[in-house]
Design an enzyme around this catalytic site. Structure first.
Site, PDB file in Angstrom:
ATOM      1  N   ASP A  26       0.532  -1.279  -0.068  1.00  0.00           N
ATOM      2  CA  ASP A  26      -0.249  -0.051   0.071  1.00  0.00           C
ATOM      3  C   ASP A  26       0.949   1.043   0.293  1.00  0.00           C
ATOM      4  O   ASP A  26       0.606   2.666  -0.530  1.00  0.00           O
ATOM      5  CB  ASP A  26      -0.265   0.120   1.441  1.00  0.00           C
ATOM      6  N   CYS A  34       1.343  -8.012   5.214  1.00  0.00           N
ATOM      7  CA  CYS A  34       0.626  -6.897   5.248  1.00  0.00           C
ATOM      8  C   CYS A  34      -0.467  -6.946   5.011  1.00  0.00           C
ATOM      9  O   CYS A  34      -1.876  -7.060   3.954  1.00  0.00           O
ATOM     10  CB  CYS A  34       1.182  -6.393   4.028  1.00  0.00           C
ATOM     11  N   ASP A  35      -1.089  -5.512   4.462  1.00  0.00           N
ATOM     12  CA  ASP A  35      -2.266  -5.294   4.766  1.00  0.00           C
ATOM     13  C   ASP A  35      -3.359  -5.590   3.993  1.00  0.00           C
ATOM     14  O   ASP A  35      -4.470  -6.174   4.852  1.00  0.00           O
ATOM     15  CB  ASP A  35      -2.506  -3.873   3.876  1.00  0.00           C
ATOM     16  N   LYS A  36      -4.009  -6.116   2.739  1.00  0.00           N
ATOM     17  CA  LYS A  36      -5.131  -6.977   2.611  1.00  0.00           C
ATOM     18  C   LYS A  36      -5.078  -8.154   2.305  1.00  0.00           C
ATOM     19  O   LYS A  36      -5.623  -9.089   1.753  1.00  0.00           O
ATOM     20  CB  LYS A  36      -5.270  -6.041   0.760  1.00  0.00           C
ATOM     21  N   CYS A  78       4.888  -2.829   8.575  1.00  0.00           N
ATOM     22  CA  CYS A  78       5.243  -0.867   8.978  1.00  0.00           C
ATOM     23  C   CYS A  78       5.310  -1.485  10.630  1.00  0.00           C
ATOM     24  O   CYS A  78       4.193  -1.322  11.163  1.00  0.00           O
ATOM     25  CB  CYS A  78       4.986  -0.585   8.299  1.00  0.00           C
ATOM     26  N   GLU A 124      -6.604   3.884  -0.259  1.00  0.00           N
ATOM     27  CA  GLU A 124      -6.324   5.126   0.512  1.00  0.00           C
ATOM     28  C   GLU A 124      -5.926   6.569   0.487  1.00  0.00           C
ATOM     29  O   GLU A 124      -5.450   6.793   0.039  1.00  0.00           O
ATOM     30  CB  GLU A 124      -5.200   4.522   1.469  1.00  0.00           C
ATOM     31  N   SER A 159      -5.214   5.146   5.668  1.00  0.00           N
ATOM     32  CA  SER A 159      -3.872   4.457   5.696  1.00  0.00           C
ATOM     33  C   SER A 159      -4.294   4.440   7.403  1.00  0.00           C
ATOM     34  O   SER A 159      -4.767   5.216   8.385  1.00  0.00           O
ATOM     35  CB  SER A 159      -3.185   4.311   5.021  1.00  0.00           C
TER      36      SER A 159
END
Length: 557
Positions: A78, A119-121, A192, A442, A468
């Site tokens: 992202d 990570c995100d998704k 992150c 985002e 985000s």
């Protein structure tokens, strides 16, 4: 065993022959077949190390007397996809990941699965697949990144880098200072380092019971991750023997507890979107009203970057997610302690020995940051179906001001950089929802620009898009219905006065019902931004943010 479908009986000789070509021996056909669902991708720092990680998982599965088969999913970073068309692919990638895992696992009749997201998704995509497939599953994520330090010793992370761009643009820091932040913001592999979306979802995965204790906070570079891997293989074997599946674990009560942790930590607003999608996959009737009820009864105990200078390594040092849960369990009616988890034990048993080791990082119930949760659901004439704010990342609890309207993120970022936004304004970025974006991008670049220019407490931002987990300030997202669906955000005009009241959970525009009705009659749906390819199909099938932005099956009647 489920895998007998592809390995037992005379008629499966061709199947066994093919499997022997992969290195299997006759004795392997009496063992459980385990899918190792990895997400090794070199361009994503949170996944760069997962190739070696996957090898360790396979070794642990073999040591537990089972047969591993590894495959990989796609993924989108992202941060790298931020601020251009790449961000439109981020949320849709969640659906591709879920579908791809479903495809591989169901096509090959695995007995169990170990998922390696980070990570995100990727984490929610795999979780959706696990609930859809519903075979015994354990998650072991790649782990968080450590925070960085500049040459001056200042603690920094990815959020610092994004905000540094705004600070440089407004003349607050030099190019050399921005370069220093850039060089040190992301010092290692891992997700992150703050309470951004990746870490939020990996922590929630632990609370839901799909991952083992420690999954959310142990750093990627910490040797204890290897111990988690060994435990995951051992626990998976127990889950298979006891036939404990994801839908046995992810109940309405488990989702309540996941949101309770989310509120206690002030996690990413994206957790609302993803967890609602998980509820859909689990066949549960779970909505934003229930999330709001959780928010009202759970105190905010822990502030992590971007809401403070603490990072996931500090949470781990202070006792981890288990310590937060143990503290929360002291308040009656907050957690459901007797539900089963992937350890084969209850949540109560998982956290029995946990304790807070640093009360500056994890506050006690007697000393919360606030009596209510760090995320709140807002409603009003601007968001009939709800909107989300990360209340723990702003000290401003009420804001009222005139709208400055932009019909895309690119338009907004250009306007902010050109000085079109001033103190007291409410920035509106619309037509960026699931359908309108498409992909619900985002808004980290605009929020970071505003914060970097020193306006974080003096400018509000509303959007039907997402934020985000690194965003902070007066940022209200997921406004539903979205503009592309004719939601009220589409009817706003320049200068309209908007009121955001976090304590009262209100989001309203000071315009009469009669005027809004008149505007609605005059409104015309804009042409889709994308009509072809995956995004074109996604825009036609995706549902609203308040239902998790999942794909719906078209009605051909």
């Amino acid at each position: 065993m489920r895998s007998d479908m592809i390995k037992k009986g005379f008629d499966k000789a061709p199947h066994r022959s093919l499997l022997k070509a992969t290195g299997l021996k006759d004795e392997d056909f009496d063992k459980p077949f385990i899918a190792i669902c990895n997400s090794f991708i070199e361009i994503i720092p949170g996944h760069k190390h997962l190739n070696e990680f996957g090898k360790l998982v396979k070794e642990a599965v073999r040591a537990a007397g089972m047969v591993p088969f590894e495959f990989n999913t796609i993924g989108v970073d992202d941060g790298i996809a931020m601020g251009h068309i790449g961000m439109r692919y981020s949320l849709p990638s969640r659906e591709i990941i879920a579908d791809s895992v479903e495809t591989v696992v169901n096509a090959h009749w695995f007995d169990g699965m170990i998922c390696i997201p980070n990570c995100d998704k990727i984490t929610p995509g795999m979780m959706m697949a696990a609930l859809r497939i519903n075979i015994p599953t354990v998650f072991v994520s790649g782990g968080p990144m450590a925070a960085g330090k500049t040459s001056k010793g200042e603690v920094v992370d990815l959020s610092s880098v994004f905000e540094g761009v705004g600070a440089y643009q407004s003349g607050k820091i030099s190019e050399e200072e921005l370069k220093d932040i850039e060089d040190h913001g992301c010092p290692s592999c891992g997700s992150c380092s703050g309470m951004f979306t990746a870490n939020s979802m990996n922590c929630l995965c632990e609370v839901l019971g799909l991952a083992l204790p420690g999954n959310g906070s142990i750093l990627a570079i910490d040797p204890r991750r290897e111990e988690l891997i060994k435990q995951a293989a051992e626990k998976l074997k127990i889950l298979i023997e006891r036939d404990i599946k994801p839908r046995d674990i992810v109940t309405e009560e488990a989702i309540d507890d996941a949101f309770a942790l989310d509120m206690a930590m002030g996690g990413s607003t994206n957790t609302v979107l993803h967890t609602l999608a998980l509820a859909q996959e689990a066949g549960l009737d779970y909505d934003m009203n229930r999330i709001d009820a959780v928010s009202r009864r759970v105190p905010h105990l822990c502030k992590v970057s971007p809401a403070s200078n603490w990072h996931m390594e500090d949470i781990d040092r202070a006792g981890g997610i288990s310590a937060i849960l143990k503290e929360m369990s002291r308040k009656e009616g907050v957690l459901h302690l007797d539900r089963i988890t992937a350890t084969g034990q209850t949540l109560r048993e998982n956290i029995a020995e946990a304790e807070i080791k640093d009360k500056e990082v994890i506050h006690s119930l007697e000393n919360p940051h606030s009596e209510e949760g760090g995320l709140r659901i807002l409603k009003g004439n601007l968001a009939k179906d709800g909107a989300v704010i990360k209340s723990g990342a702003t000290e401003v609890k009420r804001f009222e001001g005139p709208c400055v309207i932009f019909n895309s993120q690119d338009e907004a970022l250009a306007g902010i950089m050109l000085g079109k936004v001033k103190k007291g304004d409410v920035v509106v970025i619309r037509y960026e929802g699931p359908r309108g974006g498409p992909g619900m991008p985002e808004m980290l670049a605009p929020t970071s620009a505003i914060a970097g220019m020193g306006l974080g407490a003096e400018v509000a931002l509303l959007t039907d898009g997402r934020f985000s987990g690194a965003s902070r300030g007066i940022s209200v997202g997921h406004i539903s219905p979205e503009a592309a669906a004719g939601g009220m955000i589409a009817l706003l005009e320049q200068g309209d006065i908007v009121c955001i009241d976090v304590e009262e959970r209100l989001l309203e525009v000071r315009v009469s019902d009669e005027e809004l009705e008149k505007r609605k009659k005059e409104w015309k749906r804009p042409e889709p931004k994308v009509k072809t390819g995956w995004l074109g199909r996604y825009a036609q099938m995706v549902t609203s943010a308040n239902t998790g932005a999942v794909l719906k099956i078209p009605n051909f009647d």
